[in-house]
Design an enzyme around this catalytic site. Structure first.
Site, PDB file in Angstrom:
ATOM      1  N   GLN A 105       4.154 -81.873  -9.484  1.00 48.44           N
ATOM      2  CA  GLN A 105       5.177 -82.915  -9.346  1.00 48.44           C
ATOM      3  C   GLN A 105       6.302 -82.395  -8.458  1.00 48.44           C
ATOM      4  OE1 GLN A 105       5.920 -84.958 -13.455  1.00 48.44           O
ATOM      5  NE2 GLN A 105       5.137 -82.908 -13.874  1.00 48.44           N
ATOM      6  N   HIS A 123       4.331 -85.950  -5.838  1.00 49.40           N
ATOM      7  CA  HIS A 123       5.621 -86.561  -5.485  1.00 49.40           C
ATOM      8  C   HIS A 123       6.072 -86.216  -4.072  1.00 49.40           C
ATOM      9  CE1 HIS A 123       6.617 -86.881 -10.069  1.00 49.40           C
ATOM     10  NE2 HIS A 123       5.680 -87.708  -9.683  1.00 49.40           N
ATOM     11  N   CYS A 151      14.233 -92.505  13.589  1.00 50.24           N
ATOM     12  CA  CYS A 151      12.849 -92.404  14.053  1.00 50.24           C
ATOM     13  C   CYS A 151      12.821 -92.535  15.577  1.00 50.24           C
ATOM     14  CB  CYS A 151      12.024 -93.532  13.418  1.00 50.24           C
ATOM     15  SG  CYS A 151      10.373 -93.677  14.110  1.00 50.24           S
TER      16      CYS A 151
HETATM   17  N1  APR Z   1       8.960 -71.907 -17.364  1.00 53.06           N
HETATM   18  C1  APR Z   1       8.307 -73.022 -17.764  1.00 53.06           C
HETATM   19  N2  APR Z   1       8.929 -74.196 -18.049  1.00 53.06           N
HETATM   20  C2  APR Z   1      10.268 -74.224 -17.930  1.00 53.06           C
HETATM   21  C3  APR Z   1      11.030 -73.102 -17.519  1.00 53.06           C
HETATM   22  C4  APR Z   1      10.318 -71.909 -17.230  1.00 53.06           C
HETATM   23  N3  APR Z   1      10.959 -70.795 -16.852  1.00 53.06           N
HETATM   24  N4  APR Z   1      12.349 -73.467 -17.502  1.00 53.06           N
HETATM   25  C5  APR Z   1      12.395 -74.763 -17.890  1.00 53.06           C
HETATM   26  N5  APR Z   1      11.164 -75.205 -18.153  1.00 53.06           N
HETATM   27  C6  APR Z   1      10.749 -76.543 -18.598  1.00 53.06           C
HETATM   28  C7  APR Z   1      11.784 -77.320 -19.361  1.00 53.06           C
HETATM   29  O1  APR Z   1      11.728 -76.993 -20.739  1.00 53.06           O
HETATM   30  C8  APR Z   1      11.334 -78.761 -19.111  1.00 53.06           C
HETATM   31  O2  APR Z   1      10.389 -79.160 -20.100  1.00 53.06           O
HETATM   32  O3  APR Z   1      10.512 -77.294 -17.430  1.00 53.06           O
HETATM   33  C9  APR Z   1      10.632 -78.675 -17.764  1.00 53.06           C
HETATM   34  C10 APR Z   1      11.395 -79.355 -16.646  1.00 53.06           C
HETATM   35  O4  APR Z   1      11.403 -80.733 -16.930  1.00 53.06           O
HETATM   36  P1  APR Z   1      12.107 -81.742 -15.902  1.00 53.06           P
HETATM   37  O5  APR Z   1      13.422 -81.161 -15.501  1.00 53.06           O
HETATM   38  O6  APR Z   1      12.050 -83.102 -16.522  1.00 53.06           O
HETATM   39  O7  APR Z   1      11.175 -81.699 -14.604  1.00 53.06           O
HETATM   40  P2  APR Z   1       9.795 -82.427 -14.403  1.00 53.06           P
HETATM   41  O8  APR Z   1       9.036 -82.546 -15.690  1.00 53.06           O
HETATM   42  O9  APR Z   1       9.105 -81.749 -13.282  1.00 53.06           O
HETATM   43  O10 APR Z   1      10.250 -83.896 -13.920  1.00 53.06           O
HETATM   44  C11 APR Z   1       9.206 -84.757 -13.521  1.00 53.06           C
HETATM   45  O11 APR Z   1      10.799 -86.373 -12.741  1.00 53.06           O
HETATM   46  O12 APR Z   1      12.883 -86.204 -11.903  1.00 53.06           O
HETATM   47  C12 APR Z   1      11.605 -86.613 -11.580  1.00 53.06           C
HETATM   48  O13 APR Z   1      10.323 -86.616  -9.614  1.00 53.06           O
HETATM   49  C13 APR Z   1      11.059 -85.785 -10.457  1.00 53.06           C
HETATM   50  O14 APR Z   1       9.015 -84.516 -10.326  1.00 53.06           O
HETATM   51  C14 APR Z   1      10.123 -84.817 -11.154  1.00 53.06           C
HETATM   52  C15 APR Z   1       9.685 -85.593 -12.371  1.00 53.06           C
END
Ligand code: APR
Length: 247
Positions: A105, A123, A151
């Site tokens: 993602q 994404h 563009c």
């Molecule tokens: N190792 C593994 N996981 C981790 C670490 C780490 N060191 N640090 C944080 N995390 C976890 C957090 O606990 C959380 O569950 O990573 C996750 C991050 O979650 P989000 O911030 O919601 O990111 P993500 O799940 O990728 O969001 C999905 O939402 O905002 C949109 O398009 C954007 O691709 C993104 C999508």
């Protein structure tokens, strides 16, 4: 601080016997590269910015310069970042596996820089820029402090080649991700809050197809209860340990 996680021998056997391994990653795998996640309350990107003001087509239409500048700022942060041990472990796992697909993602290209080859960018990627009118990718653009580059063909504003809220994912990427979820024997779900669909539906597809689902995350998520194995720790610590357990 490394959290207590235990790698169950049944997981090691499942990985060793797997013909097809898929990984689904989110922002958390880049946290140890110094790139803020989105929803981590403390320093998450969304803590400082309102996504509705930055990552939607209407935000871009309303204020293209603010959106363009935010992505330019994030491109600079990414250029300064290095892949971490978690990225490298997934690239090493791909080299060991009979078949391996990495569905991410994330939009930063750190998996490719770590050596991952079979990567599905659900994404998009902020390193790519496209015409906001017809989506044509543009290789070069005039960086201009005062206004958003346009563009060269039609003069419409350029924009990052990422999927914004309210936008559809690229059909080919989604199809590849769904196929990878349904064909795999083991799905590693790493560093995602599992809140954003359709990516968050992939673990359900994998489980429905008989895959072993593994969560790697220092925190509990919407997926935790359904995962077959939960490795409660940082990706940069857990994934190298998981890789070593296969030796
Ligand atoms: N190792 C593994 N996981 C981790 C670490 C780490 N060191 N640090 C944080 N995390 C976890 C957090 O606990 C959380 O569950 O990573 C996750 C991050 O979650 P989000 O911030 O919601 O990111 P993500 O799940 O990728 O969001 C999905 O939402 O905002 C949109 O398009 C954007 O691709 C993104 C999508």
């Amino acid at each position: 601080m490394s959290l207590p996680f235990r790698i169950d021998p049944t997981l090691v056997n499942a990985l060793r016997g797997a013909n097809f391994v898929t990984a689904l990653t989110g922002a958390g795998i880049s946290a140890e590269s110094g790139i803020a996640t989105f929803r981590d309350a403390s320093e998450g990107l969304w803590a400082r910015f309102d996504p509705r003001e930055l990552a939607t087509p209407s935000a871009f239409a309303r204020n293209p310069k603010r959106v363009w500048d935010w992505y330019a700022w994030r491109r600079e942060r990414v250029a300064e970042a290095q892949p971490n041990a978690g990225h490298l472990a997934l690239a090493a796992l791909e080299r060991r596996a009979r078949e391996f697909v990495l569905v991410t993602q994330n939009v930063y290209g750190l998996h490719q820089r770590a050596g991952s080859r079979n990567v599905v960018e659900l994404h998009g990627n902020i390193a790519r820029v496209k015409c906001s009118r017809d989506g044509t990718l543009v290789e070069r653009w005039e960086a201009n402090e005062d206004e958003v580059p346009r563009c060269p063909d039609c003069g419409a504003f350029l924009r990052p080649d990422v999927v914004w809220f309210d936008e559809m994912l690229a059909e080919d990427a989604l199809a590849a991700a769904d196929k990878a979820a349904r064909r795999c024997d083991v799905l590693l779900v790493v560093g995602t809050s599992a809140e954003v669909y359709p990516a968050a539906a992939l673990p359900d597809s994998a489980r429905a197809s008989g895959a072993v689902v593994v969560e790697v995350n220092p925190n509990a998520t919407a997926l935790s209860a359904a995962a077959d194995h939960v490795l409660r720790g940082a990706a940069g610590v857990v994934l190298p340990a998981l890789l070593s357990s296969l030796d």
